[in-house]
Design a protein around this motif. Structure first.
Motif, PDB file in Angstrom:
ATOM      1  N   ASN A 554       0.837  -1.212   0.000  1.00 30.05           N
ATOM      2  CA  ASN A 554       0.000   0.000   0.000  1.00 30.05           C
ATOM      3  C   ASN A 554       0.868   1.256   0.000  1.00 30.05           C
ATOM      4  OD1 ASN A 554      -2.363   1.452  -0.042  1.00 30.05           O
ATOM      5  ND2 ASN A 554      -2.770   1.271   2.159  1.00 30.05           N
ATOM      6  N   THR A 555       1.801   1.276  -0.947  1.00 30.18           N
ATOM      7  CA  THR A 555       2.750   2.390  -1.065  1.00 30.18           C
ATOM      8  C   THR A 555       2.714   2.908  -2.494  1.00 30.18           C
ATOM      9  OG1 THR A 555       4.170   1.409   0.626  1.00 30.18           O
ATOM     10  CG2 THR A 555       5.163   3.066  -0.806  1.00 30.18           C
ATOM     11  N   THR A 556       2.716   4.230  -2.652  1.00 31.83           N
ATOM     12  CA  THR A 556       2.643   4.847  -3.975  1.00 31.83           C
ATOM     13  C   THR A 556       3.955   5.532  -4.338  1.00 31.83           C
ATOM     14  OG1 THR A 556       1.702   6.854  -2.994  1.00 31.83           O
ATOM     15  CG2 THR A 556       0.165   5.197  -3.857  1.00 31.83           C
ATOM     16  N   VAL A 557       4.154   5.699  -5.660  1.00 26.44           N
ATOM     17  CA  VAL A 557       5.276   6.472  -6.205  1.00 26.44           C
ATOM     18  C   VAL A 557       4.717   7.806  -6.681  1.00 26.44           C
ATOM     19  CG1 VAL A 557       7.114   6.566  -7.925  1.00 26.44           C
ATOM     20  CG2 VAL A 557       6.452   4.359  -6.924  1.00 26.44           C
ATOM     21  N   GLU A 558       5.334   8.900  -6.242  1.00 29.57           N
ATOM     22  CA  GLU A 558       4.828  10.232  -6.540  1.00 29.57           C
ATOM     23  C   GLU A 558       5.957  11.122  -7.041  1.00 29.57           C
ATOM     24  OE1 GLU A 558       1.686   9.915  -2.770  1.00 29.57           O
ATOM     25  OE2 GLU A 558       3.170  11.523  -2.840  1.00 29.57           O
ATOM     26  N   VAL A 559       5.641  12.046  -7.947  1.00 29.90           N
ATOM     27  CA  VAL A 559       6.631  12.977  -8.493  1.00 29.90           C
ATOM     28  C   VAL A 559       6.176  14.412  -8.248  1.00 29.90           C
ATOM     29  CG1 VAL A 559       7.438  11.352 -10.250  1.00 29.90           C
ATOM     30  CG2 VAL A 559       5.560  12.930 -10.788  1.00 29.90           C
ATOM     31  N   LEU A 560       7.149  15.308  -8.164  1.00 29.23           N
ATOM     32  CA  LEU A 560       6.885  16.740  -7.988  1.00 29.23           C
ATOM     33  C   LEU A 560       7.384  17.475  -9.225  1.00 29.23           C
ATOM     34  CD1 LEU A 560       5.940  19.072  -6.162  1.00 29.23           C
ATOM     35  CD2 LEU A 560       8.302  19.186  -5.284  1.00 29.23           C
ATOM     36  N   PRO A 561       6.473  17.887 -10.138  1.00 30.94           N
ATOM     37  CA  PRO A 561       6.916  18.642 -11.328  1.00 30.94           C
ATOM     38  C   PRO A 561       7.554  19.967 -10.921  1.00 30.94           C
ATOM     39  CG  PRO A 561       4.691  17.805 -11.612  1.00 30.94           C
ATOM     40  CD  PRO A 561       5.044  17.619 -10.183  1.00 30.94           C
ATOM     41  N   SER A 562       8.477  20.397 -11.747  1.00 33.14           N
ATOM     42  CA  SER A 562       9.168  21.652 -11.441  1.00 33.14           C
ATOM     43  C   SER A 562       8.263  22.856 -11.622  1.00 33.14           C
ATOM     44  CB  SER A 562      10.400  21.806 -12.344  1.00 33.14           C
ATOM     45  OG  SER A 562      11.321  20.773 -12.086  1.00 33.14           O
ATOM     46  N   TYR A 563       7.289  22.729 -12.530  1.00 33.63           N
ATOM     47  CA  TYR A 563       6.414  23.868 -12.812  1.00 33.63           C
ATOM     48  C   TYR A 563       4.987  23.533 -12.352  1.00 33.63           C
ATOM     49  CZ  TYR A 563      10.366  24.942 -15.817  1.00 33.63           C
ATOM     50  OH  TYR A 563      11.637  25.172 -16.299  1.00 33.63           O
ATOM     51  N   ALA A 564       4.459  24.407 -11.576  1.00 35.33           N
ATOM     52  CA  ALA A 564       3.104  24.191 -11.060  1.00 35.33           C
ATOM     53  C   ALA A 564       2.077  24.160 -12.174  1.00 35.33           C
ATOM     54  CB  ALA A 564       2.758  25.274 -10.053  1.00 35.33           C
ATOM     55  N   SER A 565       2.301  24.938 -13.243  1.00 38.04           N
ATOM     56  CA  SER A 565       1.347  24.967 -14.360  1.00 38.04           C
ATOM     57  C   SER A 565       1.269  23.595 -15.029  1.00 38.04           C
ATOM     58  CB  SER A 565       1.759  26.039 -15.367  1.00 38.04           C
ATOM     59  OG  SER A 565       3.067  25.787 -15.843  1.00 38.04           O
ATOM     60  N   GLU A 580      -3.654  13.868  -7.408  1.00 38.50           N
ATOM     61  CA  GLU A 580      -2.764  14.781  -6.702  1.00 38.50           C
ATOM     62  C   GLU A 580      -2.653  14.369  -5.236  1.00 38.50           C
ATOM     63  OE1 GLU A 580      -2.071  19.605  -6.124  1.00 38.50           O
ATOM     64  OE2 GLU A 580      -3.877  18.820  -7.128  1.00 38.50           O
ATOM     65  N   SER A 581      -1.437  14.386  -4.744  1.00 30.37           N
ATOM     66  CA  SER A 581      -1.169  14.099  -3.332  1.00 30.37           C
ATOM     67  C   SER A 581      -0.891  15.415  -2.623  1.00 30.37           C
ATOM     68  CB  SER A 581       0.012  13.136  -3.216  1.00 30.37           C
ATOM     69  OG  SER A 581       0.251  12.786  -1.873  1.00 30.37           O
ATOM     70  N   TYR A 582      -0.503  15.345  -1.384  1.00 31.29           N
ATOM     71  CA  TYR A 582      -0.269  16.600  -0.657  1.00 31.29           C
ATOM     72  C   TYR A 582       1.114  17.138  -0.977  1.00 31.29           C
ATOM     73  CZ  TYR A 582       2.527  14.019   2.822  1.00 31.29           C
ATOM     74  OH  TYR A 582       3.488  13.266   3.460  1.00 31.29           O
ATOM     75  N   LYS A 583       1.284  18.435  -0.718  1.00 31.54           N
ATOM     76  CA  LYS A 583       2.515  19.176  -0.990  1.00 31.54           C
ATOM     77  C   LYS A 583       2.860  19.204  -2.472  1.00 31.54           C
ATOM     78  CE  LYS A 583       4.654  18.671   3.547  1.00 31.54           C
ATOM     79  NZ  LYS A 583       5.883  18.274   4.297  1.00 31.54           N
ATOM     80  N   GLY A 584       1.859  19.162  -3.351  1.00 32.87           N
ATOM     81  CA  GLY A 584       2.092  19.325  -4.782  1.00 32.87           C
ATOM     82  C   GLY A 584       2.521  18.070  -5.510  1.00 32.87           C
ATOM     83  N   PHE A 585       2.685  16.957  -4.876  1.00 34.72           N
ATOM     84  CA  PHE A 585       3.104  15.720  -5.547  1.00 34.72           C
ATOM     85  C   PHE A 585       1.932  15.090  -6.290  1.00 34.72           C
ATOM     86  CE2 PHE A 585       6.638  16.195  -2.680  1.00 34.72           C
ATOM     87  CZ  PHE A 585       7.703  15.557  -3.310  1.00 34.72           C
ATOM     88  N   ILE A 586       2.260  14.347  -7.362  1.00 34.94           N
ATOM     89  CA  ILE A 586       1.272  13.650  -8.176  1.00 34.94           C
ATOM     90  C   ILE A 586       1.570  12.147  -8.135  1.00 34.94           C
ATOM     91  CG2 ILE A 586       0.347  13.326 -10.499  1.00 34.94           C
ATOM     92  CD1 ILE A 586       1.033  16.224 -11.061  1.00 34.94           C
TER      93      ILE A 586
END
Length: 631
Positions: A554-565, A580-586
């Motif tokens: 029950n673990t996910t892989v998440e990325v944080l894009p450099s550009y919010a747009s 979308e996860s918390y703190k901007g991660f997807i």
């Protein structure tokens, strides 16, 4: 008067022939134990006694009739002497009739002999109906010169385990889990019993499943034989494996279930395996069987041999019976059979190595192939040889340990008694072939024999590859998980070790903050994975060959894009695929069976960070054996 005596003597000698022949047949029919042979015997014997009574009556009547007939011969009233010529003719006729009666009696007696032999073979050796055994009883009729059939019996399992006759279903396996898979290349037999200290079964199965590809899983069958029944109390001690399975680092007893009966233990093993390995059970890859409750004999009747204690004699005798049962069950399910134990660890790629080695040597003459040098671990046989091997084991199951019996089979097949020991060793080497390095290592410290501690290790096994090394982009790594000893996240990311952490809880994370934003694309050089298939642009593998249960669940892989747009645009375009996860991660992926791998869409790139996020409390520790982030 002389003629009368001669006639009576001939008739009396013919009558005496049958009782002697009938008495000779009586021992040929064996009455069951506790049964009076002459009062409660089988129908055939009663029929024979009826024949005897009838023949006696016939003989008595014929004798009296002959005497009366001779005495009643008419005589001339005027002469004192009878007509000797008439008397002589009548005596010849009586002698001819007596000879014909003797020939008839001999024919009847011969038929009774044949009926007795057939009944004796049927009553003493015929197995119960609907029981499948490798060594079925078979009667062979050999025709002699006078066309009288002579019956010979082939040996069967009931000769070596006579107590099985009392229970017609005692050879039927209790199939707890399984889909009836057949026709595979390799069958793995894994007997398991209750242990006093620690149970290794789940770790062994996890090790065997760890490196299998999808195609290999279709060509393999694993049979777990839970060698316990309700009559085995006193030989082994109770142990609950449930606590051990839920947390592999808890090796002790569960006091609440230490008094489980053997039948409850068997059921608990099957239920636990079904819970831990549901896909393997449903696909037919994994089966769980146990013996009938009356399969084992009374071990208290065993005599001590070879200087072993009574407990050790019981243990090794039961092991011989366990291996024999498992081999007989597996003999028609695949091409090769490999004997394992419930406390081993397998080397990655073991299936392909075994199959290739066996196929290359299939045209040669060998009894078994060795994939480990320890005891009976990793011994491969052709399934067509299993009936012969099990018959030998059953024949001497009370006399010697199973690995000694296997060596004796080699001696019988290869050695010449007129040659020296060196020649024997050379010939035996032709009937067994060794694969190096060893593919299986013994890991159990506590033997299934209560009180025995063993430190057996296969020196040819070598070191396992416990982690994969990759060159990853520069990043600052951090985690809320506490690592065990020197197995830190920093060492794992740089390819020096694997990451091993204590039990994760909800919201624990592993974070990779890249020094500069990176692009992970689908373009570029194709990289091959450890099994030869294409490797993804990112890959996280949890667990390893020795601790395969320590995975991320029950673990996910998440990325944080450099550009919010870019983040907002992509999430809005594909709400069902990316979340979308918390703190901007997807969220782009989740761990499945301990593995998370894939590509990253161009629209999300470049990325400045990558995160693994745990969504629920775990029951086991977590281990990362491979970290790949390809740029």
């Amino acid at each position: 008067m002389l003629c009368v005596v001669c006639c009576w003597h001939r008739v009396e000698s013919l009558g005496a022939f049958y009782p002697r022949a009938h008495t000779h047949l009586l021992p040929a029919v064996t009455a069951p134990a506790g049964r009076n042979t002459y009062t409660d015997g089988p129908p055939l014997r009663n029929e024979m006694r009826l024949y005897s009574f009838r023949f006696g009556c016939v003989l008595a009547i014929l004798s009296l009739a002959s005497i009366s007939w001779i005495i009643s011969i008419p005589s001339n009233e005027g002469s004192a002497a009878p007509d000797l010529q008439t008397l002589y003719r009548r005596l010849l006729a009586a002698e001819e009739r007596a000879g014909q009666m003797g020939r008839d009696l001999r024919s009847i007696v011969e038929r009774l002999k044949n009926m007795s032999r057939a009944a004796n073979s049927t009553n003493s050796t015929q197995p119960p109906r609907n029981i499948s055994t490798a060594n079925s009883t078979e009667t062979i009729g050999l025709q002699s010169k006078n066309a009288v059939p002579q019956m010979f019996l082939q040996p069967n399992i009931y000769l070596y385990l006579p107590h099985l006759r009392l229970h017609p279903d005692s050879l039927l396996p209790n199939v707890l889990l399984g889909q009836g898979r057949r026709g595979v290349s390799i069958v793995l037999g894994i007997p398991t019993v209750k242990r006093e200290k620690q149970n290794y079964l789940i770790s062994t199965l996890s090790s065997l499943f760890y490196s299998l590809t999808a195609s290999q899983q279709q060509d393999l069958l694993m049979i777990v034989f839970v060698a316990e029944t309700s009559i085995m109390t006193g030989l082994t001690c109770g142990l609950s494996i449930k606590k051990r399975i839920l947390n592999p680092r808890t090796p002790g007893w569960d006091p609440k279930t230490k008094n489980l009966t053997d039948s409850d233990y068997v059921a608990s093993v099957a239920e636990t395996i079904k819970t831990i390995f549901p896909k393997q059970v449903q696909s037919g890859l994994l089966e769980v069987v146990s013996p009938h409750q009356h399969y084992y004999p009374d071990f208290t009747l065993l005599r001590e041999t070879l200087g072993d204690s009574k407990d050790r004699v019981k243990w090794r005798t039961k092991q011989n019976l366990d291996f024999s049962f498992l081999m007989l069950y597996a003999h028609d399910k695949g091409r090769f059979y490999v004997q394992l134990e419930d406390d081993v660890v397998a080397k990655a790629g073991y299936f392909n190595n075994m199959k290739t080695f066996a196929t290359l040597n299939d045209s040669k003459q060998w009894l078994f192939l060795e994939f480990s040098q320890l005891g009976f671990i990793g011994k491969m046989f052709r399934t067509g040889d299993l009936p012969m091997i099990t018959e030998f084991f059953l024949m001497f199951h009370k006399d010697k340990p199973v690995d000694w019996l296997l060596d004796h089979i080699l001696w019988v097949k290869a050695c010449n008694p007129e040659k020296d020991a060196k020649h024997c060793t050379q010939q035996k080497a032709l009937h067994k072939k060794r694969y190096k390095p060893s593919l299986f290592q013994h890991m159990g410290l506590h033997s299934s024999l209560p009180g025995k501690v063993q430190y057996l290790k296969d020196k040819d096994f070598g070191k396992q590859a416990l982690y994969q090394v990759h060159s990853n982009p520069a990043a600052e790594v951090s985690s809320s998980l506490k690592h065990y000893q020197q197995h830190s996240l920093e060492r794992a990311y740089t390819g020096k070790d694997f990451f091993w952490a204590l039990t994760p809880i909800k919201n624990d994370y592993i974070l990779f903050n890249f020094t500069q934003p990176i692009n992970i694309t689908r373009q570029g050089r194709q990289v091959l994975g450890p099994e030869g298939g294409p490797q993804r642009r990112y890959l996280f593998r949890s667990g390893n060959i020795e601790t395969s249960a320590d995975k991320f669940y029950n673990t996910t892989v998440e990325v944080l894009p450099s550009y919010a747009s870019a983040r907002d645009t992509r999430v809005a375009a594909s709400p069902s695929y990316y979340r979308e996860s918390y703190k901007g991660f997807i969220i782009i992926c989740a761990f499945v069976d301990g593995l998370a791998a894939g590509d990253i869409e161009e629209s999300l790139q470049p990325i400045s960070a990558l995160r693994l996020l745990v969504h629920s409390d775990a029951d086991v520790w977590a281990l990362l054996s491979e970290i790949l982030i390809q740029v």
